[in-house]
Motif scaffolding. Sequence first.
Motif, PDB file in Angstrom:
ATOM      1  N   PRO A 109       9.202  -5.854   4.381  1.00 25.36           N
ATOM      2  CA  PRO A 109       7.984  -5.099   4.511  1.00 25.36           C
ATOM      3  C   PRO A 109       7.249  -4.627   3.065  1.00 25.36           C
ATOM      4  O   PRO A 109       7.746  -4.320   2.245  1.00 25.36           O
ATOM      5  N   GLY A 110       5.901  -4.625   3.296  1.00 23.04           N
ATOM      6  CA  GLY A 110       5.080  -4.634   2.037  1.00 23.04           C
ATOM      7  C   GLY A 110       5.321  -5.563   1.067  1.00 23.04           C
ATOM      8  O   GLY A 110       4.565  -5.629  -0.193  1.00 23.04           O
ATOM      9  N   PRO A 123       4.404  -5.182   6.962  1.00 21.10           N
ATOM     10  CA  PRO A 123       3.542  -4.450   7.472  1.00 21.10           C
ATOM     11  C   PRO A 123       2.072  -4.782   6.805  1.00 21.10           C
ATOM     12  O   PRO A 123       1.046  -4.362   7.372  1.00 21.10           O
ATOM     13  N   SER A 124       1.895  -5.098   5.656  1.00 20.30           N
ATOM     14  CA  SER A 124       0.655  -5.307   4.942  1.00 20.30           C
ATOM     15  C   SER A 124      -0.023  -6.779   5.488  1.00 20.30           C
ATOM     16  O   SER A 124      -1.290  -6.924   5.218  1.00 20.30           O
ATOM     17  N   VAL A 172       3.503  -1.782  10.787  1.00 18.89           N
ATOM     18  CA  VAL A 172       3.698  -0.904   9.829  1.00 18.89           C
ATOM     19  C   VAL A 172       4.345   0.264  10.145  1.00 18.89           C
ATOM     20  O   VAL A 172       5.219   0.459   9.319  1.00 18.89           O
ATOM     21  N   ARG A 173       4.271   0.940  11.337  1.00 15.54           N
ATOM     22  CA  ARG A 173       4.743   2.087  11.709  1.00 15.54           C
ATOM     23  C   ARG A 173       6.237   1.805  11.697  1.00 15.54           C
ATOM     24  O   ARG A 173       7.154   2.671  11.733  1.00 15.54           O
ATOM     25  N   TYR A 227       5.087   3.496   1.842  1.00  8.70           N
ATOM     26  CA  TYR A 227       6.397   2.810   2.331  1.00  8.70           C
ATOM     27  C   TYR A 227       7.182   2.255   1.262  1.00  8.70           C
ATOM     28  O   TYR A 227       8.065   2.254   0.906  1.00  8.70           O
ATOM     29  N   SER A 252      -0.037  -8.237   8.999  1.00  6.39           N
ATOM     30  CA  SER A 252       0.685  -8.252  10.441  1.00  6.39           C
ATOM     31  C   SER A 252       0.472  -9.604  11.078  1.00  6.39           C
ATOM     32  O   SER A 252       1.222 -10.077  11.916  1.00  6.39           O
ATOM     33  N   LEU A 259      -1.681   3.798  12.597  1.00 11.29           N
ATOM     34  CA  LEU A 259      -1.093   2.701  11.948  1.00 11.29           C
ATOM     35  C   LEU A 259      -0.557   1.423  13.095  1.00 11.29           C
ATOM     36  O   LEU A 259      -0.352   1.613  14.081  1.00 11.29           O
ATOM     37  N   VAL A 285       1.284   1.424   3.561  1.00 10.91           N
ATOM     38  CA  VAL A 285       2.216   0.467   3.230  1.00 10.91           C
ATOM     39  C   VAL A 285       2.673   0.661   1.723  1.00 10.91           C
ATOM     40  O   VAL A 285       3.778   0.559   1.528  1.00 10.91           O
ATOM     41  N   ASN A 300      -3.880   1.937   6.972  1.00  9.40           N
ATOM     42  CA  ASN A 300      -2.648   1.382   6.626  1.00  9.40           C
ATOM     43  C   ASN A 300      -2.229   0.624   5.317  1.00  9.40           C
ATOM     44  O   ASN A 300      -0.953   0.505   5.185  1.00  9.40           O
TER      45      ASN A 300
END
Length: 196
Positions: free
Chosen positions: A187-188, A176-177, A98-99, A49, A179, A94, A46, A42
């Motif tokens: 995200p991230g 996503p990093s 994240v997905r 991503y 949750s 994932l 990330v 994961n």
Amino acid sequence: MTGKQHGNRRNDARPRAPLAVRAVLIALSAVSALGAGWAGANVLAVRGYDTATASLMRNLEAASKDDADLDRLGAAQQQTDAQFADAGALAPVLLPSVRGPIDTNTEISKRLTALIAEAKAQQQNGTGTTGTDGSEVQGADRQQSQEEQGLSDEQRKKVDELLQQNQQLATVSPSPSASSSTSTSAPGEQSASKPW
């Protein structure tokens, strides 16, 4: 063997844990290793991503300009698509947080790639072959007319829509990093406050 030597061997032997305890410890070790591998997958997704999203944002901004270099942009988009493919390669393991963003930005990236390919095809088929007087345009003149054209107004409008869609995703999606985080950062994106 004398009795004294026999007694010494018994004292040197260490008592072993019962078989059930050893089996539980082995199982816990295996679960810990699997958990670490899952978390690592994961984290790598990330990172991939984040890199691909930064590249996508640059490409979207470049594509929205009047003088976009379609050849360079097309090559950059191929790399970006590959980065998203790498980030989503382990999709079955994932986290959904994240997905989901990976899948969404992968789709946006593919749409941008298609727009660039469409614009390049239009340039090759519709412009740069003949001049205003009906003669063929050669070499540098053809290249200059292609470079000046970039994306059409309609294609730039689609790019702007993709850019807005991507920015909305960045403000709505949870990171996503993290949750379990309740923030609505991109995200991230890492929090500005440090835990120490």
